[in-house]
Design an enzyme around this catalytic site. Sequence first.
Site, short mmCIF file in Angstrom:
data_model
loop_
_atom_site.label_atom_id
_atom_site.label_comp_id
_atom_site.label_asym_id
_atom_site.label_seq_id
_atom_site.Cartn_x
_atom_site.Cartn_y
_atom_site.Cartn_z
N GLU A 286 9.75 -5.71 6.92
CA GLU A 286 8.29 -6.15 6.75
C GLU A 286 7.51 -5.03 6.25
O GLU A 286 6.71 -5.31 5.44
CB GLU A 286 7.98 -6.61 8.30
CG GLU A 286 6.56 -6.99 8.48
CD GLU A 286 6.07 -8.22 7.67
OE1 GLU A 286 7.08 -9.08 7.30
OE2 GLU A 286 5.07 -8.64 7.78
N ASP A 287 7.83 -3.92 6.74
CA ASP A 287 6.97 -2.63 6.63
C ASP A 287 7.32 -1.93 5.48
O ASP A 287 6.75 -0.79 5.44
CB ASP A 287 6.65 -1.97 7.88
CG ASP A 287 6.06 -2.92 8.89
OD1 ASP A 287 5.37 -3.88 8.41
OD2 ASP A 287 5.82 -2.59 10.24
#
Length: 733
Positions: A108-109
Amino acid sequence: MVQNLNKYTSTSTENIVDKCPAPSPETTESINYHYYIPLRDIVCSYLPFSRIAEIDKAFVLADRAHDGQKRASGEPYIIHPIAVASILAQMKLDTESVVAALLHDVVEDTFLTEDDVKREFGNVVKELVYGVTKLDKLRFHDYREAQAENFRKMILAMIQDIRVILIKLADRTHNMRTIGNLRPDKRKRIARETLEVFAPIANRLGISEIKVELEELGMAALYPMRYRVLKSAVIKARNNRKEIVNNIQESIKARLAEVHIPARILGREKRIYSIYKKMVNKDLQFRDIMDVYAFRVILNDVDTCYRVLGQMHNLFKPRPDGFKDYIAIPKINGYQSLHTSLVGPHGVPIEIQIRTEFMDQMSERGVAAHWSYKEKGSEPTSTTAQKNAQRWIKNLIDLQQSTSSTTDFIEGVKTDLFPDAIYIFTPEGKIYDLPVGATPVDFAYAVHTDIGQHCVGARVNHRMYPLTRPLESGQSVEIITSESAEPNALWLSSAVTSKARSKIRQYLKGLRTQECELVGRRLLQNALKTKKIDQIDPELLNSVLKDFKIQDLSTLFVDIALGNLIPALVAKRLQTDTDVQHLLEEGLPISGTRGLPYTFAQCCLPIPGDRIIAHITPGKGLVIHNANCSNIRDIKRDPSKFTSVEWDLAVASNLDFQTGLRIELENRQGILSEISNAVDVAGSRIEAINSDIKDEHTYVINLTVTVRDRLHLANIIKRIKAVPNVLTIFRRK
Ligand code: MN
């Protein structure tokens, strides 16, 4: 696919050598290595050493990927995945769970992709990371406002691999521990979601350790004031209670030593959130909750639990109905223990939980519990919690396959997440657990869909019992079926289990529209209570239809019958303020009181049919006077002191009221008994009587009699007037 839960926990406790394998230079050279050491120590304590290198590798990869990122606290981001992995490692979860926890935020990051994760750690870890990433994108406010589709995705993720949910729960736990660093509005949203979605899921999976922490942190963030006040009250109460707690604990200890039973005895502290919930839901006072002294006795085996129960019942006086055997009949989430309520010295209430070490572990860890208790050399067997979770998940899959509508599905999951179970027996003694409120129809469907579809009646404890009446725990239920019978659509208004409801709806979908319309109308009418569908203001109705994007009333009924709309919700939209007010006054003879308490004025004793007025008396509520009562002549000039009220004759005509009569008569032998006879014949009773002498020949009698309404009163007066020597009679005002 349901996967076998057994393999999620580490199976090897063998091959333990003295030392954990040394980390690679790559690992130790990482700047954040010191944050990782405690986690490494935990995993070395229970995972096979051959797997530690994988965890090291995951740490190094995550640390590099998150390099430069910071938490809201300003600390390096990597402390978060390490903390999440540590929570799981403390529950002794398997290598894949710990690796996935370290990597849960990388896709996600960071620049890493799912493919990178798959290449380095294999498909299982990739799927776990992917599952958690997906869940991260879901936002719930609460169930009702949750986008149903999102919630469904979450449940589906859980079905595919329950470890996804365990990682998500650990993730949420760490985020809640550090929530103080967030903006207040964000804090509130996350706290609410934690209390309404994640804590119930942890509870359903039997992981009380996480459930309790999420609840405490959730409450502290959502209601900081209430939390602080309660907490300081609890600390104060604890200090006051110390001596009594010690005395009771010592006497339990002494008793068990006397009979040579080794045991761990703990005083149990009540959690702030559970105290708060009891105060709100059960309307209890803080004192009532804190004044119970709670203990837990932990023993080696099940037999000893029952022996200790006997000892406790001998030591303190047991309360009738205060005993629960969750060992023989575990709770829906797998919880096992004996509970008993007793009366201690000086009458203090005592609660004792008695369980084995294993049950105690299970009550903390639930689905996530470790196998370390399994006998050496035997195949891993699943625990009750794991079996129950498997069964629950299997039910969710069935439900998912049999319901086309998301609302049905969510409704089903919701009931399941807040289990308040009753236990019902088949005639053969098999136990079924059903939610509170379950009817014989629910039971029939729980036994088998075919039995549900063809049931025509039920015998409960050998007696005939309505199919739609809620059952009670412990009843033995036999379902009577008939091949030709079909589900009755009206069962929908009483059945509570998702299985029964979805099967009945499925059947309804095959019905003709006309029949659905009738069912829908009936369901809505039930939900509307006293308000009639035909009397709803057309303008209000149209605006509600428009809001629901429904063309006409018939379609609304059909949608309700098919479960696309919840009747209570539609009913709520169709209520006006007056209706709500009306509900408060339902069953009372006076309308217009807005739910305020009231009494009837003793001076004029109004009865149905009289014009009335309510005098507002501070502290006393309303006093209902006859509108032309002389005592309120002045009050009527001040609009702040009175409010207009009316009789609800439909209710009032079934009740008795009292009023006063003044009779003047010439005294003679037997006249009183003739008057009382006349009152009796008129269908009234004398409630009070007193007499006075007016002059030499004339007596005055004051009667208080029961009256239904003005017509009834006229009849009573007529009867009394007919008694010889009665001179005048009138109503006292
Ligand atoms: Mn996270």
